[in-house]
Design a protein around this motif. Sequence first.
Motif, PDB file in Angstrom:
ATOM      1  N   TRP A  69      58.696  47.595  37.575  1.00 36.74           N
ATOM      2  CA  TRP A  69      59.271  46.302  37.974  1.00 36.74           C
ATOM      3  C   TRP A  69      59.617  45.547  36.707  1.00 36.74           C
ATOM      4  O   TRP A  69      58.853  45.583  35.739  1.00 36.74           O
ATOM      5  N   SER A  70      60.751  44.871  36.716  1.00 41.64           N
ATOM      6  CA  SER A  70      61.122  44.183  35.483  1.00 41.64           C
ATOM      7  C   SER A  70      61.065  42.663  35.610  1.00 41.64           C
ATOM      8  O   SER A  70      61.543  41.955  34.734  1.00 41.64           O
ATOM      9  N   GLY A  71      60.458  42.153  36.677  1.00 40.04           N
ATOM     10  CA  GLY A  71      60.331  40.694  36.835  1.00 40.04           C
ATOM     11  C   GLY A  71      58.887  40.258  36.830  1.00 40.04           C
ATOM     12  O   GLY A  71      58.022  40.914  36.233  1.00 40.04           O
ATOM     13  N   LEU A  72      58.633  39.148  37.508  1.00 39.69           N
ATOM     14  CA  LEU A  72      57.264  38.635  37.609  1.00 39.69           C
ATOM     15  C   LEU A  72      56.429  39.522  38.531  1.00 39.69           C
ATOM     16  O   LEU A  72      56.925  40.004  39.562  1.00 39.69           O
ATOM     17  N   VAL A  74      54.057  38.590  40.522  1.00 36.20           N
ATOM     18  CA  VAL A  74      53.897  38.005  41.866  1.00 36.20           C
ATOM     19  C   VAL A  74      55.114  38.310  42.752  1.00 36.20           C
ATOM     20  O   VAL A  74      54.972  38.494  43.959  1.00 36.20           O
ATOM     21  N   ASP A  75      56.296  38.392  42.147  1.00 34.40           N
ATOM     22  CA  ASP A  75      57.490  38.725  42.940  1.00 34.40           C
ATOM     23  C   ASP A  75      57.420  40.173  43.408  1.00 34.40           C
ATOM     24  O   ASP A  75      57.841  40.500  44.517  1.00 34.40           O
ATOM     25  N   TYR A  76      56.863  41.045  42.542  1.00 35.30           N
ATOM     26  CA  TYR A  76      56.661  42.440  42.968  1.00 35.30           C
ATOM     27  C   TYR A  76      55.721  42.466  44.174  1.00 35.30           C
ATOM     28  O   TYR A  76      55.977  43.162  45.165  1.00 35.30           O
ATOM     29  N   CYS A  77      54.633  41.708  44.078  1.00 38.12           N
ATOM     30  CA  CYS A  77      53.628  41.709  45.159  1.00 38.12           C
ATOM     31  C   CYS A  77      54.251  41.232  46.465  1.00 38.12           C
ATOM     32  O   CYS A  77      54.045  41.846  47.521  1.00 38.12           O
ATOM     33  N   LYS A  78      55.035  40.159  46.396  1.00 32.92           N
ATOM     34  CA  LYS A  78      55.624  39.607  47.626  1.00 32.92           C
ATOM     35  C   LYS A  78      56.664  40.562  48.205  1.00 32.92           C
ATOM     36  O   LYS A  78      56.710  40.789  49.413  1.00 32.92           O
ATOM     37  N   THR A  79      57.479  41.162  47.344  1.00 31.42           N
ATOM     38  CA  THR A  79      58.539  42.070  47.805  1.00 31.42           C
ATOM     39  C   THR A  79      57.957  43.330  48.431  1.00 31.42           C
ATOM     40  O   THR A  79      58.575  43.930  49.308  1.00 31.42           O
ATOM     41  N   ASN A  80      56.770  43.729  47.953  1.00 33.65           N
ATOM     42  CA  ASN A  80      56.215  45.025  48.380  1.00 33.65           C
ATOM     43  C   ASN A  80      54.931  44.897  49.216  1.00 33.65           C
ATOM     44  O   ASN A  80      54.181  45.864  49.345  1.00 33.65           O
ATOM     45  N   SER A  81      54.714  43.714  49.784  1.00 37.53           N
ATOM     46  CA  SER A  81      53.540  43.476  50.649  1.00 37.53           C
ATOM     47  C   SER A  81      52.227  43.905  49.982  1.00 37.53           C
ATOM     48  O   SER A  81      51.402  44.594  50.584  1.00 37.53           O
ATOM     49  N   VAL A  82      52.074  43.497  48.731  1.00 42.48           N
ATOM     50  CA  VAL A  82      50.827  43.776  47.999  1.00 42.48           C
ATOM     51  C   VAL A  82      49.945  42.536  48.092  1.00 42.48           C
ATOM     52  O   VAL A  82      50.377  41.437  47.765  1.00 42.48           O
ATOM     53  N   GLN A  83      48.703  42.716  48.549  1.00 46.01           N
ATOM     54  CA  GLN A  83      47.820  41.553  48.754  1.00 46.01           C
ATOM     55  C   GLN A  83      46.993  41.209  47.527  1.00 46.01           C
ATOM     56  O   GLN A  83      46.526  40.084  47.384  1.00 46.01           O
ATOM     57  N   ALA A  84      46.738  42.191  46.663  1.00 48.25           N
ATOM     58  CA  ALA A  84      45.816  41.913  45.552  1.00 48.25           C
ATOM     59  C   ALA A  84      46.221  42.641  44.274  1.00 48.25           C
ATOM     60  O   ALA A  84      46.755  43.752  44.322  1.00 48.25           O
ATOM     61  N   ILE A  85      45.941  41.973  43.174  1.00 45.93           N
ATOM     62  CA  ILE A  85      46.110  42.574  41.848  1.00 45.93           C
ATOM     63  C   ILE A  85      44.726  43.025  41.401  1.00 45.93           C
ATOM     64  O   ILE A  85      43.759  42.258  41.517  1.00 45.93           O
ATOM     65  N   VAL A  86      44.606  44.246  40.928  1.00 42.27           N
ATOM     66  CA  VAL A  86      43.319  44.733  40.418  1.00 42.27           C
ATOM     67  C   VAL A  86      43.461  44.999  38.922  1.00 42.27           C
ATOM     68  O   VAL A  86      44.381  45.707  38.486  1.00 42.27           O
ATOM     69  N   LYS A  87      42.557  44.406  38.150  1.00 42.21           N
ATOM     70  CA  LYS A  87      42.590  44.608  36.697  1.00 42.21           C
ATOM     71  C   LYS A  87      41.189  44.924  36.179  1.00 42.21           C
ATOM     72  O   LYS A  87      40.186  44.479  36.743  1.00 42.21           O
ATOM     73  N   GLY A  88      41.142  45.668  35.102  1.00 41.49           N
ATOM     74  CA  GLY A  88      39.873  45.987  34.456  1.00 41.49           C
ATOM     75  C   GLY A  88      39.579  44.959  33.378  1.00 41.49           C
ATOM     76  O   GLY A  88      40.488  44.503  32.684  1.00 41.49           O
ATOM     77  N   LEU A  89      38.313  44.602  33.266  1.00 42.50           N
ATOM     78  CA  LEU A  89      37.873  43.725  32.167  1.00 42.50           C
ATOM     79  C   LEU A  89      36.966  44.532  31.259  1.00 42.50           C
ATOM     80  O   LEU A  89      35.915  45.016  31.689  1.00 42.50           O
ATOM     81  N   ARG A  90      37.387  44.682  30.002  1.00 43.00           N
ATOM     82  CA  ARG A  90      36.605  45.499  29.057  1.00 43.00           C
ATOM     83  C   ARG A  90      35.498  44.693  28.407  1.00 43.00           C
ATOM     84  O   ARG A  90      34.398  45.183  28.196  1.00 43.00           O
ATOM     85  N   ALA A  91      35.817  43.468  28.057  1.00 44.70           N
ATOM     86  CA  ALA A  91      34.864  42.636  27.307  1.00 44.70           C
ATOM     87  C   ALA A  91      35.295  41.188  27.441  1.00 44.70           C
ATOM     88  O   ALA A  91      36.367  40.897  27.993  1.00 44.70           O
ATOM     89  N   VAL A  92      34.492  40.307  26.911  1.00 41.56           N
ATOM     90  CA  VAL A  92      34.788  38.880  27.027  1.00 41.56           C
ATOM     91  C   VAL A  92      36.125  38.537  26.343  1.00 41.56           C
ATOM     92  O   VAL A  92      36.803  37.591  26.709  1.00 41.56           O
ATOM     93  N   THR A  93      36.512  39.365  25.374  1.00 45.33           N
ATOM     94  CA  THR A  93      37.780  39.124  24.668  1.00 45.33           C
ATOM     95  C   THR A  93      38.985  39.260  25.597  1.00 45.33           C
ATOM     96  O   THR A  93      40.044  38.705  25.334  1.00 45.33           O
ATOM     97  N   ASP A  94      38.847  39.997  26.682  1.00 48.12           N
ATOM     98  CA  ASP A  94      39.943  40.106  27.654  1.00 48.12           C
ATOM     99  C   ASP A  94      40.016  38.876  28.554  1.00 48.12           C
ATOM    100  O   ASP A  94      41.033  38.626  29.196  1.00 48.12           O
ATOM    101  N   PHE A  95      38.904  38.138  28.623  1.00 51.67           N
ATOM    102  CA  PHE A  95      38.719  37.219  29.734  1.00 51.67           C
ATOM    103  C   PHE A  95      39.688  36.038  29.758  1.00 51.67           C
ATOM    104  O   PHE A  95      40.286  35.738  30.798  1.00 51.67           O
ATOM    105  N   ASP A  96      39.881  35.360  28.626  1.00 51.15           N
ATOM    106  CA  ASP A  96      40.720  34.153  28.603  1.00 51.15           C
ATOM    107  C   ASP A  96      42.128  34.447  29.101  1.00 51.15           C
ATOM    108  O   ASP A  96      42.664  33.758  29.964  1.00 51.15           O
ATOM    109  N   TYR A  97      42.713  35.497  28.529  1.00 53.81           N
ATOM    110  CA  TYR A  97      44.084  35.885  28.870  1.00 53.81           C
ATOM    111  C   TYR A  97      44.184  36.303  30.337  1.00 53.81           C
ATOM    112  O   TYR A  97      45.092  35.874  31.065  1.00 53.81           O
ATOM    113  N   GLU A  98      43.223  37.111  30.774  1.00 57.56           N
ATOM    114  CA  GLU A  98      43.268  37.611  32.152  1.00 57.56           C
ATOM    115  C   GLU A  98      43.029  36.488  33.157  1.00 57.56           C
ATOM    116  O   GLU A  98      43.658  36.458  34.215  1.00 57.56           O
ATOM    117  N   LEU A  99      42.123  35.571  32.830  1.00 55.30           N
ATOM    118  CA  LEU A  99      41.854  34.449  33.729  1.00 55.30           C
ATOM    119  C   LEU A  99      43.101  33.579  33.871  1.00 55.30           C
ATOM    120  O   LEU A  99      43.470  33.166  34.971  1.00 55.30           O
TER     121      LEU A  99
END
Length: 158
Positions: A69-72, A74-99
């Motif tokens: 997908w080359s856009g946002l 959330v637009d992918y999720c809405k266009t494709n009936s996706v209810q949730a995004i799943v992401k891995g958190l490796r360490a606290v250093t990932d947290f600010d950006y991911e949150l």
Amino acid sequence: MKRAVCPGSFDPITYGHLDIIERASAHFDQVVVAVLENRTKASLFTVAERIEMIRETTSKFSNVIVDSWSGLLVDYCKTNSVQAIVKGLRAVTDFDYELQMAQVNLQSGIETMFMATAPAHSFLSSSLVKELAHYGGDVSSMVPTNVNAALKAQVARK
Ligand code: PNS
């Protein structure tokens, strides 16, 4: 149908990504691994190459499909009936950006679920793998065989 997306740049896919994809697939009817653009990163592999590598390594999971997908997101999720995004958190250093991203995406009504990265993969990133591979380091314990071969071919080409 409960459908989730595991989004990322996957440049290239690692065993850390695969672990999250496999574990997410146990909780949803279908998981879409979506290759998206991250404007803060320059990519080594084309989107088509990344998709092929992901397809090869996820074909054993019957409810996992691969897309791009080359856009946002959330637009992918809405266009494709996706209810949730799943992401891995490796360490606290990932947290600010991911949150921050999760909260922006929540404003569009899309939930993000975080999974703790398995400790064995907590140091792993595509950037680290590329750096090691560039200097001839052994990344065979970090990426699937097809990705290792593709990295070697890229390094040989340069
Ligand atoms: O593997 P990455 O690079 O950490 O993945 C980040 C990615 C591609 C998931 C993120 O940059 C993304 O969602 N890009 C698509 C554009 C978007 O929706 N950005 C977030 C809201 S501004």
